[in-house]
Design a protein around this motif. Sequence first.
Motif, PDB file in Angstrom:
ATOM      1  N   ASN A 177       0.836  -1.199   0.000  1.00 27.47           N
ATOM      2  CA  ASN A 177       0.000   0.000   0.000  1.00 27.47           C
ATOM      3  C   ASN A 177       0.873   1.252   0.000  1.00 27.47           C
ATOM      4  OD1 ASN A 177      -1.782   2.092   0.539  1.00 27.47           O
ATOM      5  ND2 ASN A 177      -3.039   0.862   1.906  1.00 27.47           N
ATOM      6  N   PRO A 178       1.302   1.698  -1.169  1.00 29.96           N
ATOM      7  CA  PRO A 178       2.202   2.841  -1.247  1.00 29.96           C
ATOM      8  C   PRO A 178       1.569   4.167  -0.829  1.00 29.96           C
ATOM      9  CG  PRO A 178       1.763   1.950  -3.433  1.00 29.96           C
ATOM     10  CD  PRO A 178       1.063   1.082  -2.460  1.00 29.96           C
ATOM     11  N   SER A 179       0.267   4.203  -0.587  1.00 31.01           N
ATOM     12  CA  SER A 179      -0.359   5.451  -0.143  1.00 31.01           C
ATOM     13  C   SER A 179      -0.147   5.697   1.350  1.00 31.01           C
ATOM     14  CB  SER A 179      -1.858   5.452  -0.461  1.00 31.01           C
ATOM     15  OG  SER A 179      -2.540   4.502   0.318  1.00 31.01           O
ATOM     16  N   LEU A 180       0.403   4.724   2.063  1.00 24.90           N
ATOM     17  CA  LEU A 180       0.659   4.876   3.492  1.00 24.90           C
ATOM     18  C   LEU A 180       2.088   5.351   3.745  1.00 24.90           C
ATOM     19  CD1 LEU A 180      -0.948   1.625   4.948  1.00 24.90           C
ATOM     20  CD2 LEU A 180      -1.903   3.931   4.977  1.00 24.90           C
ATOM     21  N   SER A 181       2.218   6.291   4.647  1.00 27.31           N
ATOM     22  CA  SER A 181       3.548   6.698   5.094  1.00 27.31           C
ATOM     23  C   SER A 181       4.095   5.620   6.023  1.00 27.31           C
ATOM     24  CB  SER A 181       3.457   8.025   5.853  1.00 27.31           C
ATOM     25  OG  SER A 181       2.765   7.834   7.078  1.00 27.31           O
ATOM     26  N   TYR A 182       5.360   5.744   6.353  1.00 25.42           N
ATOM     27  CA  TYR A 182       5.960   4.805   7.291  1.00 25.42           C
ATOM     28  C   TYR A 182       5.208   4.829   8.627  1.00 25.42           C
ATOM     29  CZ  TYR A 182       9.058   2.618  10.600  1.00 25.42           C
ATOM     30  OH  TYR A 182       9.550   1.804  11.589  1.00 25.42           O
ATOM     31  N   TYR A 199      -5.487  -7.727   2.385  1.00 22.15           N
ATOM     32  CA  TYR A 199      -6.196  -6.461   2.559  1.00 22.15           C
ATOM     33  C   TYR A 199      -5.303  -5.222   2.593  1.00 22.15           C
ATOM     34  CZ  TYR A 199      -9.377 -10.039   4.288  1.00 22.15           C
ATOM     35  OH  TYR A 199     -10.126 -11.173   4.413  1.00 22.15           O
ATOM     36  N   GLY A 200      -4.005  -5.406   2.530  1.00 27.13           N
ATOM     37  CA  GLY A 200      -3.066  -4.307   2.716  1.00 27.13           C
ATOM     38  C   GLY A 200      -3.281  -3.102   1.830  1.00 27.13           C
ATOM     39  N   GLU A 201      -3.613  -3.323   0.584  1.00 27.51           N
ATOM     40  CA  GLU A 201      -3.755  -2.190  -0.320  1.00 27.51           C
ATOM     41  C   GLU A 201      -5.000  -1.360  -0.042  1.00 27.51           C
ATOM     42  OE1 GLU A 201      -4.346  -3.423  -4.462  1.00 27.51           O
ATOM     43  OE2 GLU A 201      -4.761  -5.403  -3.645  1.00 27.51           O
ATOM     44  N   HIS A 202      -5.903  -1.878   0.807  1.00 26.54           N
ATOM     45  CA  HIS A 202      -7.142  -1.171   1.106  1.00 26.54           C
ATOM     46  C   HIS A 202      -7.271  -0.765   2.571  1.00 26.54           C
ATOM     47  CE1 HIS A 202      -8.519  -2.175  -2.886  1.00 26.54           C
ATOM     48  NE2 HIS A 202      -8.231  -3.432  -2.643  1.00 26.54           N
ATOM     49  N   TYR A 248     -10.664   2.777  15.252  1.00 24.03           N
ATOM     50  CA  TYR A 248      -9.280   3.185  15.013  1.00 24.03           C
ATOM     51  C   TYR A 248      -9.156   4.579  14.409  1.00 24.03           C
ATOM     52  CZ  TYR A 248      -8.559  -1.801  15.645  1.00 24.03           C
ATOM     53  OH  TYR A 248      -8.547  -3.058  16.142  1.00 24.03           O
ATOM     54  N   LYS A 249     -10.264   5.227  14.163  1.00 25.24           N
ATOM     55  CA  LYS A 249     -10.245   6.497  13.448  1.00 25.24           C
ATOM     56  C   LYS A 249      -9.342   7.537  14.102  1.00 25.24           C
ATOM     57  CE  LYS A 249     -13.324   9.483  10.964  1.00 25.24           C
ATOM     58  NZ  LYS A 249     -14.682   9.620  10.493  1.00 25.24           N
ATOM     59  N   HIS A 250      -9.416   7.656  15.406  1.00 27.07           N
ATOM     60  CA  HIS A 250      -8.608   8.661  16.093  1.00 27.07           C
ATOM     61  C   HIS A 250      -7.107   8.369  16.011  1.00 27.07           C
ATOM     62  CE1 HIS A 250      -8.840   5.554  19.171  1.00 27.07           C
ATOM     63  NE2 HIS A 250      -7.823   6.139  19.784  1.00 27.07           N
ATOM     64  N   LEU A 251      -6.750   7.137  15.749  1.00 29.29           N
ATOM     65  CA  LEU A 251      -5.344   6.771  15.641  1.00 29.29           C
ATOM     66  C   LEU A 251      -4.799   6.908  14.229  1.00 29.29           C
ATOM     67  CD1 LEU A 251      -5.452   3.539  17.810  1.00 29.29           C
ATOM     68  CD2 LEU A 251      -4.517   5.758  18.484  1.00 29.29           C
ATOM     69  N   LEU A 252      -5.679   6.815  13.259  1.00 29.30           N
ATOM     70  CA  LEU A 252      -5.214   6.730  11.880  1.00 29.30           C
ATOM     71  C   LEU A 252      -5.755   7.794  10.945  1.00 29.30           C
ATOM     72  CD1 LEU A 252      -5.576   2.903  11.744  1.00 29.30           C
ATOM     73  CD2 LEU A 252      -3.434   4.129  11.535  1.00 29.30           C
ATOM     74  N   ASN A 253      -6.636   8.639  11.402  1.00 29.34           N
ATOM     75  CA  ASN A 253      -7.268   9.604  10.514  1.00 29.34           C
ATOM     76  C   ASN A 253      -6.513  10.932  10.483  1.00 29.34           C
ATOM     77  OD1 ASN A 253      -9.085  10.475   8.659  1.00 29.34           O
ATOM     78  ND2 ASN A 253     -10.606  11.115  10.148  1.00 29.34           N
ATOM     79  N   ASP A 254      -5.274  10.868  10.168  1.00 29.72           N
ATOM     80  CA  ASP A 254      -4.437  12.051  10.057  1.00 29.72           C
ATOM     81  C   ASP A 254      -3.886  12.091   8.643  1.00 29.72           C
ATOM     82  OD1 ASP A 254      -1.363  13.148  11.704  1.00 29.72           O
ATOM     83  OD2 ASP A 254      -2.635  14.107  10.229  1.00 29.72           O
ATOM     84  N   ASP A 255      -4.483  12.907   7.800  1.00 28.99           N
ATOM     85  CA  ASP A 255      -4.103  12.929   6.396  1.00 28.99           C
ATOM     86  C   ASP A 255      -2.650  13.320   6.150  1.00 28.99           C
ATOM     87  OD1 ASP A 255      -6.585  12.087   5.612  1.00 28.99           O
ATOM     88  OD2 ASP A 255      -7.375  14.121   5.378  1.00 28.99           O
ATOM     89  N   ASP A 256      -1.991  13.866   7.171  1.00 28.29           N
ATOM     90  CA  ASP A 256      -0.581  14.232   7.016  1.00 28.29           C
ATOM     91  C   ASP A 256       0.300  13.018   6.742  1.00 28.29           C
ATOM     92  OD1 ASP A 256      -1.231  16.838   7.461  1.00 28.29           O
ATOM     93  OD2 ASP A 256      -0.675  16.795   9.581  1.00 28.29           O
ATOM     94  N   HIS A 257      -0.201  11.845   7.082  1.00 29.05           N
ATOM     95  CA  HIS A 257       0.620  10.641   6.920  1.00 29.05           C
ATOM     96  C   HIS A 257       0.217   9.803   5.718  1.00 29.05           C
ATOM     97  CE1 HIS A 257       2.773  11.292  10.626  1.00 29.05           C
ATOM     98  NE2 HIS A 257       1.621  11.520  11.239  1.00 29.05           N
TER      99      HIS A 257
END
Length: 89
Positions: A16-21, A63-66, A77-86
């Motif tokens: 999933n290349p759309s994810l930052s490290y 499921y990784g690419e999605h 998990y929204k509060h942990l992962l919903n930061d568009d900066d990453h």
Amino acid sequence: METYYERLTKLLMEKNPSLSYEKARTWIELLWEDFEATYAKAGEKYRGKNVTEKIVTQWITNYGEHLHEFLATNPKYKHLLNDDDHLLH
């Protein structure tokens, strides 16, 4: 643990290349902990880190690419992962 997390984070970033490290690492830690907690709650005997790695690897493969789309359907998990900066665009 660090070795497992690093290996899985790299695999997820390939899938999933759309994810930052940072986001990929967060996903790995969440998936890992969720699997182990669910397994323990079910009363199953702990089978080690290799089994957990195998399961998380299967999830990444399937499921990784999605994963970044998962937020829309699970607010847990929204509060942990919903930061568009990453997210990489």
